[in-house]
Structure formats: C-alpha cells, structure tokens
Design a protein around this motif. Structure first.
Motif, PDB file in Angstrom:
ATOM      1  N   TYR A  24      11.122 -15.648 -26.749  1.00 38.60           N
ATOM      2  CA  TYR A  24      12.517 -15.356 -26.421  1.00 38.60           C
ATOM      3  C   TYR A  24      13.397 -16.573 -26.680  1.00 38.60           C
ATOM      4  CZ  TYR A  24      16.651 -13.670 -23.990  1.00 38.60           C
ATOM      5  OH  TYR A  24      17.932 -13.268 -23.686  1.00 38.60           O
ATOM      6  N   ASP A  25      12.846 -17.785 -26.464  1.00 34.58           N
ATOM      7  CA  ASP A  25      13.616 -19.009 -26.742  1.00 34.58           C
ATOM      8  C   ASP A  25      13.950 -19.107 -28.231  1.00 34.58           C
ATOM      9  OD1 ASP A  25      13.631 -19.781 -24.103  1.00 34.58           O
ATOM     10  OD2 ASP A  25      11.833 -21.044 -24.271  1.00 34.58           O
ATOM     11  N   ASP A  26      12.983 -18.727 -29.073  1.00 36.20           N
ATOM     12  CA  ASP A  26      13.248 -18.727 -30.529  1.00 36.20           C
ATOM     13  C   ASP A  26      14.386 -17.757 -30.856  1.00 36.20           C
ATOM     14  OD1 ASP A  26      11.119 -20.459 -30.944  1.00 36.20           O
ATOM     15  OD2 ASP A  26       9.683 -18.811 -31.202  1.00 36.20           O
ATOM     16  N   LEU A  27      14.323 -16.572 -30.239  1.00 37.88           N
ATOM     17  CA  LEU A  27      15.359 -15.558 -30.496  1.00 37.88           C
ATOM     18  C   LEU A  27      16.735 -16.065 -30.084  1.00 37.88           C
ATOM     19  CD1 LEU A  27      16.032 -12.608 -31.354  1.00 37.88           C
ATOM     20  CD2 LEU A  27      15.683 -11.963 -28.962  1.00 37.88           C
ATOM     21  N   ASP A  44      19.845 -11.318 -21.789  1.00 36.22           N
ATOM     22  CA  ASP A  44      18.864 -11.902 -20.849  1.00 36.22           C
ATOM     23  C   ASP A  44      18.306 -10.822 -19.924  1.00 36.22           C
ATOM     24  OD1 ASP A  44      19.109 -14.431 -21.883  1.00 36.22           O
ATOM     25  OD2 ASP A  44      20.549 -15.132 -20.379  1.00 36.22           O
ATOM     26  N   ARG A  45      19.194  -9.961 -19.401  1.00 35.24           N
ATOM     27  CA  ARG A  45      18.744  -8.904 -18.485  1.00 35.24           C
ATOM     28  C   ARG A  45      17.852  -7.895 -19.218  1.00 35.24           C
ATOM     29  NH1 ARG A  45      22.375  -5.549 -16.734  1.00 35.24           N
ATOM     30  NH2 ARG A  45      24.207  -6.257 -17.899  1.00 35.24           N
ATOM     31  N   ALA A  46      18.205  -7.595 -20.461  1.00 33.73           N
ATOM     32  CA  ALA A  46      17.390  -6.654 -21.241  1.00 33.73           C
ATOM     33  C   ALA A  46      15.993  -7.218 -21.483  1.00 33.73           C
ATOM     34  CB  ALA A  46      18.079  -6.353 -22.571  1.00 33.73           C
ATOM     35  N   TYR A  47      15.925  -8.515 -21.821  1.00 29.84           N
ATOM     36  CA  TYR A  47      14.607  -9.130 -22.036  1.00 29.84           C
ATOM     37  C   TYR A  47      13.787  -9.138 -20.750  1.00 29.84           C
ATOM     38  CZ  TYR A  47      10.962 -12.560 -22.676  1.00 29.84           C
ATOM     39  OH  TYR A  47       9.727 -13.174 -22.699  1.00 29.84           O
ATOM     40  N   ALA A  48      14.441  -9.476 -19.623  1.00 30.56           N
ATOM     41  CA  ALA A  48      13.724  -9.517 -18.343  1.00 30.56           C
ATOM     42  C   ALA A  48      13.137  -8.144 -18.002  1.00 30.56           C
ATOM     43  CB  ALA A  48      14.666  -9.987 -17.233  1.00 30.56           C
ATOM     44  N   LEU A  49      13.924  -7.080 -18.213  1.00 35.53           N
ATOM     45  CA  LEU A  49      13.429  -5.723 -17.928  1.00 35.53           C
ATOM     46  C   LEU A  49      12.263  -5.367 -18.847  1.00 35.53           C
ATOM     47  CD1 LEU A  49      15.492  -2.578 -17.117  1.00 35.53           C
ATOM     48  CD2 LEU A  49      13.726  -2.444 -18.858  1.00 35.53           C
ATOM     49  N   ALA A  50      12.387  -5.687 -20.151  1.00 34.44           N
ATOM     50  CA  ALA A  50      11.328  -5.348 -21.111  1.00 34.44           C
ATOM     51  C   ALA A  50      10.054  -6.126 -20.809  1.00 34.44           C
ATOM     52  CB  ALA A  50      11.806  -5.628 -22.533  1.00 34.44           C
ATOM     53  N   SER A  85      22.943  -3.807 -29.883  1.00 32.75           N
ATOM     54  CA  SER A  85      21.775  -3.545 -30.744  1.00 32.75           C
ATOM     55  C   SER A  85      20.599  -4.429 -30.344  1.00 32.75           C
ATOM     56  CB  SER A  85      22.122  -3.799 -32.211  1.00 32.75           C
ATOM     57  OG  SER A  85      23.186  -2.983 -32.628  1.00 32.75           O
ATOM     58  N   ILE A  86      20.862  -5.705 -30.083  1.00 30.98           N
ATOM     59  CA  ILE A  86      19.786  -6.630 -29.696  1.00 30.98           C
ATOM     60  C   ILE A  86      19.179  -6.192 -28.364  1.00 30.98           C
ATOM     61  CG2 ILE A  86      19.169  -9.035 -29.280  1.00 30.98           C
ATOM     62  CD1 ILE A  86      20.281  -8.430 -32.130  1.00 30.98           C
ATOM     63  N   ALA A  87      20.021  -5.836 -27.388  1.00 31.97           N
ATOM     64  CA  ALA A  87      19.525  -5.395 -26.081  1.00 31.97           C
ATOM     65  C   ALA A  87      18.694  -4.126 -26.225  1.00 31.97           C
ATOM     66  CB  ALA A  87      20.700  -5.162 -25.131  1.00 31.97           C
ATOM     67  N   ALA A  88      19.179  -3.174 -27.023  1.00 28.95           N
ATOM     68  CA  ALA A  88      18.440  -1.918 -27.216  1.00 28.95           C
ATOM     69  C   ALA A  88      17.112  -2.176 -27.921  1.00 28.95           C
ATOM     70  CB  ALA A  88      19.284  -0.933 -28.022  1.00 28.95           C
ATOM     71  N   ALA A  89      17.099  -3.115 -28.878  1.00 36.18           N
ATOM     72  CA  ALA A  89      15.848  -3.432 -29.582  1.00 36.18           C
ATOM     73  C   ALA A  89      14.814  -3.995 -28.616  1.00 36.18           C
ATOM     74  CB  ALA A  89      16.120  -4.418 -30.713  1.00 36.18           C
ATOM     75  N   LEU A  90      15.245  -4.856 -27.706  1.00 36.47           N
ATOM     76  CA  LEU A  90      14.314  -5.429 -26.727  1.00 36.47           C
ATOM     77  C   LEU A  90      13.716  -4.353 -25.826  1.00 36.47           C
ATOM     78  CD1 LEU A  90      16.331  -8.644 -25.792  1.00 36.47           C
ATOM     79  CD2 LEU A  90      14.151  -8.560 -27.030  1.00 36.47           C
TER      80      LEU A  90
END
Length: 736
Positions: A24-27, A44-50, A85-90
């Motif tokens: 995620y840091d790379d992203l 950030d919230r989308a990644y945390a949920l995924a 789009s990024i949030a949905a992809a995660l």
C-alpha cells in the motif's frame, strides 16, 4: 527527444512487478508522484476495509490476497483514473469473496463507489445451466453498469490484466479458458475503449497460454531484429525535422505486439519479412498543421510504399484514435511504419477513454457529448439484447461487433460510416437510419449496382437504393447482416409490423422442430406444455413465444434442451400401458405375441417398427395383431380410452425375425446434379434394397428426398443412416 518502447522492455517491467508484490505504501507513493488530486482519506479507508475483509486469504500463487486489489489499483493509477476508481479497485473482490456487502460499501463510501464495486462483482448467487449462460449474464451486468459509468469496465479490464499476469498459478485448463475469454471478450472491449496498452498486453498474454510455441517463435524473431536500426532511424528523423523548422518533435519507437504479428503470420499466411509494420516510429508534435508538414518531410527522406498511407486525423477510428500512418523503406531495405500525431492524440491512443475521464471539476459541454458518443456501442449492444430472450446472443454480438478490424465507407454526401470487417451493404443502410434499411431494395458501390450481400471495403462510396415507405426487410437478411444493430432493427420491424405473421411462422417452425425430434403431443397435453415452455423462455404468453421465434428473438436450436426437459417431465406423468399376462406363444412373422398363437401380424404404418425397437401389439377386429412402437403417438392416445385397455398385448421380437423390414428415411440436402444417383450408389454399395425413392426441390437451394429401404434391425438402420450422412451435400437424415 527520443524514447523507446520495445516488447522486451514491457516484459521486463511486468516481470519486475511480479517478483516484488506491491504494498500500500508503494501505491500511495505512486499516487503522490502522479501529482493528481486524490482523496487519500477515502482511499485509506477503502484499503483498511479490504485488508481486514480479505484477512488471511491467499491467492493460488501463495501471496496474500490483498496484493491483487493493490496491483489492480496500481494499473488504474498508471491510467490516470480518479479516487473513486482506486477505492473501488481496492474493494472490488470484497462483496464477492467476503461477508461484506455492497449495501455496507454504499453506506460507508456512497452510491458512486458502490455502483463501481457492484458492477465488477460477478453474479455468484444465481445458478446457471451452463458456463456460457453465466459468462453472458456476468458480461450483461457489467455492460449495464458500464452504460451508467464507464469506470466499471476500466476497473474490470485492469482486474483481468493482473489475473492474466499471474495466470501461471491456474490449472492448465483454466488458463486456456480464461485466455480464450480474454481474447474474445475483454481485449476487444479494451480496443473499443481505445486503451491500446491494456488491449495489446491482454492479447499477448492470452496467446502465451493458447499457443505457447507460436508465441515463443515470434518473440525469438523480435529479439534478433531491429533495436539498433530503430535508434538510428529516430536520430536521422529528429535531425531532419529540426533542420526544417520542427525542433520540438518527440520521437518514440515501438515494436508491433506479438499477437499482432501472430495474426498476420498464421492467419494471413505471411512470412515475418512480409509484415511491413513490425517496426514503427512515432512522431509527437504540437499541432495538426505540423503533422502534415512532418508527413511531407518523411516522404522526402524515405520512399513511401504504395497503398500504405492512412489518414486517421481527418477520419478517426470508432474508438477515437487519430494519427497519420505511412509505411516507408530506407537504404537498409527494412520497411517501417511512421505514426504522426499531436500530444492530445497520443494520450487518447495510449489511454483511450481513460485519457479524458471526468474529474469532479470535470468535463462539460462538447467533451461530455463526445464521451457519450464513445459509449453509444454499449447502448446498442444492450438494446439488441432487449429483443432477444437468449443471454448467450450477447457473446456472439460482442465477438462480431467489437472485432479490432473495421472498415470505413462513405455516403454520397461524404459522411463516414464505420462498420466491422465483413459487414454488408445492408449493415451500411441500417447504420445510416433504420428507415433507410427497411426501405432498401438495392445498393450502388462506386456507381455500380452490387448484390445485397456485398461486403463493404474501406474507401467505397455507397448509395442505398430505396423503395416505397411501406416496404420492409426480408427475413433472409438476418442470415446476411453482420452487426447486432442491423439484426436488432430487422427484428424490431417484424416484431411491430408483422405480429400475426411472426406468430404463424414461429408456430410452424416449432411444430417442425417437435416432429424432427419425434415429440408428439395430444390436444390435452399441448396447452400446458406450451405454457410451461413459454414461461421458461421468459415470455408472458404462448403467442408471445411464437412471435419471438418468428422474428428471431428466440433461437429454436437453443430452446431444444428446454423442450426436451419439458417433454421428459410430461412422459413421467403418463399412465403405464395396461397389458395382459398370458403364456408365451410364437407367431409366424418374427414377433412373439403373448397369448395368441399363429395370429396374422401386420406392422403399423404410423411408426414402422423395426427389430430392436421396443414394441407392443394391438388386437384388431378381424385383421390380427397390429405391431406398434411403444412410444408411438397413436399408442399413447388409444391407451387413454378404457374400452381399448384390454386389447393391448405384450409383444417382442423373436430370435428368428425375418430378414428385411421396410424403413422410410427423410433426407435434407443441398441441391446439385447427380445427387440422387450418389444416394442410390451409396445404398447399393451396402447391398440395401430400395423400395421407393422420391426427390423434390425445396427453398434456399435445398432438396428433400424420401427413400424406403429394406433393413434387418435398428443397428443395421443406424449404419445405413451413418453412410448416407457421408454423401456430399447431405445435411441430415432422419427416420420418418
């Protein structure tokens, strides 16, 4: 400025990505480096949920599952897509593979992100009868979501791209299935959206699984040729442009994709040296006038090859692509393609529809209209599906409408009409307007009359000849046209204008199909049977089903499995035949009839039983015992009447059955000279006696033939049928 873009560098980049799973840091670093205004709090919230939802899940390759959505998000960042789009992809696999629902995503992230996630999510809760139905329904759902928001398909393409990059972990058959689906569905959609980098990589990776030997052969050829040659050409062109007043040109070079070369070598039967656009030089300039000036300078420097110039600036491709293309040859005798375009055209060529995605500050006015125009094909595909009750039609439409090859033709007024390769002048007429297609009576190409199945070629000037307003299309056109748009408009005309004719046509076609499959219904059985069949095909009434068959919305070949299922259910509910238990007595005619000795036997003409068929006997009044097949329609009908119940007796074939029985066959053939003699010769070779043979002409250049032959049993009959099917131009052979 000179830059390279070879096949080898693409492979190295992909290999580096696969060795080191993205974090995620790379992203986040890549998003910051892009300079675009991302909503990092939401992402950030989308990644945390995924990350929490996927938890301990791992991919087939063994890496943590979260690496996949991170990689998909990274590809979207490279395309320049927005925060939603990024949030949905995660989160794109969360609703499918974890307990988190789309409703929860909508509550936490809003309807926009929820629509994107839901559009990409597969239909996992619905049971389908076969893989093709599931594939078609998944695609239909994505296209419906895409018609509301194109980002759904862009996310799905990135998802499929990363899956193909890591496909070595799949079992071999799954790799081939996924590669074929990617080649037939997703690569054409990427092409239609103009995202050339993704389209080419999807094709190359699919080819690697479908034909690894062909893939390696072409890759080895590419590695032996051209890199030093291209560098030299680029420097020469840059110097010549600068000397002639174009100092700011950016020049890149690229090598044609492996699949692009494969198509020409294996499908067009060309040698590697016969392909003129393997190597390409791309010149990027500030404005359109400079493009045409540079074209003249290139033709001064190198010898242009005839018929290899294309002006896609004045006539853009349907996916928005614009460039000048010319193929030239220098002193090294190596042909190469030169592409000349502006920076805006280059962004469109590389990123397609993603290049002008609307941020919240957004695109308005004419650009918004252009985006709608770019997605018109999605609405056309979905519209054609509304007139078809069969979901799998969508797959064939995708394959025919989204092929990479297109042709461009002109109306007499100079309007450009683009169509898929292989489209006919009827497709051209319907592309102009449905009224033009419906009234069409002929066409002129470059002022010469052509047949209505003439295939359109690029550059032709086509004039459609029309008749009176009340004229309509022919049903035969459905077998000629190529595009789903034309098929849809023809079906709609018949649907609206010829309802009674459609119902009659559909009823007759269904009756023929029932007879062909020896499905016989009584008057009492017919109504409930047809009502159940209509419901199973999503029709409100039986007439609606007949009408759909008549105008082509329902295909009988695809209905057949449902027809047979309904018939099997019906047979299970039928009463069993009432038989009389008597002692075994042999008849004198090769049939054993229980309880009747030396009784005259005759074989019923309604079903013509043969040794090997399951049979039953009926005691007639004064004419002995009539032998029927057990599944004969007359047997079932007679057994319904109580007065006949005790006249049915058990019968079966004796071991000493007589040598020859008459069997009647119906043949459907393509009409030609010497057909009858070839049929007779085939039967003569098998020593089969012929009792009668009749032939007659039928519609669409076909012939029907009725032949009665002598055979010994059903096994013998099957071998006769198999031999007749091998005769040239015989389409089908059925027992009548």
């Amino acid at each position: 400025m000179i830059m390279g873009n070879t096949e080898a560098t693409k492979e190295v980049k992909a290999a580096e990505e696969l060795k080191m799973p993205i974090t995620y840091d790379d992203l986040k670093k890549n998003m910051v480096d892009s300079g675009r205004p991302y909503d990092f709090e939401m992402i950030d919230r989308a990644y945390a949920l995924a990350a929490q939802a996927h938890g301990g899940q791992r991919r087939r390759s063994g890496e943590p599952y979260i690496c996949h959505p991170l990689s998909v998000a990274q590809i979207l960042v490279e395309l320049g897509m927005d925060s939603e789009s990024i949030a949905a992809a995660l989160m794109h696999d969360v609703a499918e593979d974890t307990p988190v629902t789309v409703a929860e995503i909508k509550q936490k992230f809003g309807p926009e992100v929820a629509l994107l996630v839901d559009g990409v999510t597969k239909l996992t809760q619905i049971k389908f009868s076969n893989v093709e139905d599931r594939q078609a329904e998944n695609l239909r759902k994505m296209l419906l979501a895409m018609s509301q928001d194109v980002r759904v398909m862009i996310i799905k393409l990135c998802d499929r791209l990363h899956n193909m990059r890591t496909g070595d972990a799949w079992p071999e058959q799954k790799r081939r299935d996924k590669a074929l689906e990617t080649m037939e569905v997703y690569a054409p959609i990427a092409h239609r959206l103009g995202i050339s980098n993704i389209k080419e990589e999807l094709e190359d990776r699919s080819l690697h699984y479908l034909d690894p030997i062909g893939y390696e052969t072409i890759r080895d050829l590419l590695n032996k040729h051209g890199d030093e040659f291209l560098h030299k050409v680029c420097h020469t062109i840059a110097r010549h442009l600068a000397e002639n007043g174009i100092p700011k040109a950016t020049i890149r070079h690229r090598v044609k994709s492996i699949y692009g070369i494969y198509r020409k070598m294996y499908m067009q039967n060309k040698d590697f040296e016969e392909i003129y656009d393997i190597y390409a030089v791309r010149i990027i300039l500030e404005n359109v006038p400079e493009c045409y000036t540079a074209l003249g300078l290139i033709h001064d420097m190198y010898h242009p090859l005839p018929n290899r110039f294309k002006d896609y600036i004045s006539t853009p491709k349907p996916n928005g692509y614009q460039s000048l293309h010319t193929t030239v040859i220098g002193r090294e005798a190596i042909p190469f393609e030169v592409q000349i375009r502006t920076w805006d055209m280059d962004r469109m060529a590389e990123y397609g529809i993603a290049a002008h995605w609307k941020y919240k500050a957004g695109i308005t006015g004419s650009s918004n209209d252009k985006l709608d125009e770019r997605l018109a094909w999605v609405r056309q595909l979905l519209e054609s599906q509304r007139s078809s009750a069969d979901a799998t039609d969508l797959l064939s439409d995708i394959k025919s409408d989204l092929l990479p090859e297109e042709v461009f033709a002109f109306t007499p007024r100079g309007d450009v009409i683009n169509l898929p390769a292989g489209a006919t002048v009827i497709d051209f007429a319907y592309a102009i307007h449905s009224a033009v297609g419906n009234r069409m009576i002929g066409a002129k190409v470059n002022n010469r009359i052509v047949s209505i199945d003439h295939k359109v070629q690029t550059g032709e000037i086509i004039e459609i000849l029309t008749g009176p307003e009340n004229r309509g299309p022919s049903r035969d056109w459905l077998n000629i046209v190529k595009t789903s748009e034309a098929k849809n408009k023809i079906r709609n005309w018949f649907k609206k204008e010829r309802r009674e004719e459609n119902i009659e046509e559909g009823r007759n076609a269904l009756e023929r199909e029932l007879r062909r499959n020896m499905i016989v219904l009584t008057d009492e059985q017919r109504t409930p049977f047809m009502e159940n069949l209509a419901r199973r095909n999503h029709c409100n009434t039986v007439d609606e089903m007949y009408g759909a068959i008549g105008y082509g919305g329902l295909q009988l070949s695809r209905m057949l499995s449902k027809i047979k299922e309904e018939y099997a259910k019906l047979k299970e509910t039928e009463p069993k035949p009432i038989t009389v238990e008597l002692k075994h007595v042999h008849s004198s005619d090769g049939v054993v009839v229980e309880g009747i000795d030396n009784c005259p036997i005759k074989f019923a003409k309604c079903c013509s039983p043969l040794p090997g068929d399951d049979i039953i006997g009926f005691v007639t009044r004064g004419f002995g015992v009539s032998i029927h097949k057990r599944d004969c329609a007359n047997v079932r009908e007679s057994m319904r009447h109580p007065e006949n119940a005790d006249r049915w007796v058990r019968a079966y074939w004796a071991d000493d059955a007589k040598e020859n029985y008459k069997a009647s066959l119906e043949l459907t053939c393509m009409d030609r000279a010497n057909l009858v003699s070839d049929i007779a010769l085939a039967l003569g070779d098998m020593r089969v006696p012929i009792y009668s043979l009749m032939a007659r002409a039928a519609e669409q250049g076909r012939a029907r033939m009725s032949v009665t032959v002598g055979i010994t049993n059903t096994e013998h009959l099957n071998s006769v049928v198999a031999r007749l099917k091998k005769v040239k131009d015989v389409i089908s052979v059925i027992r009548s």
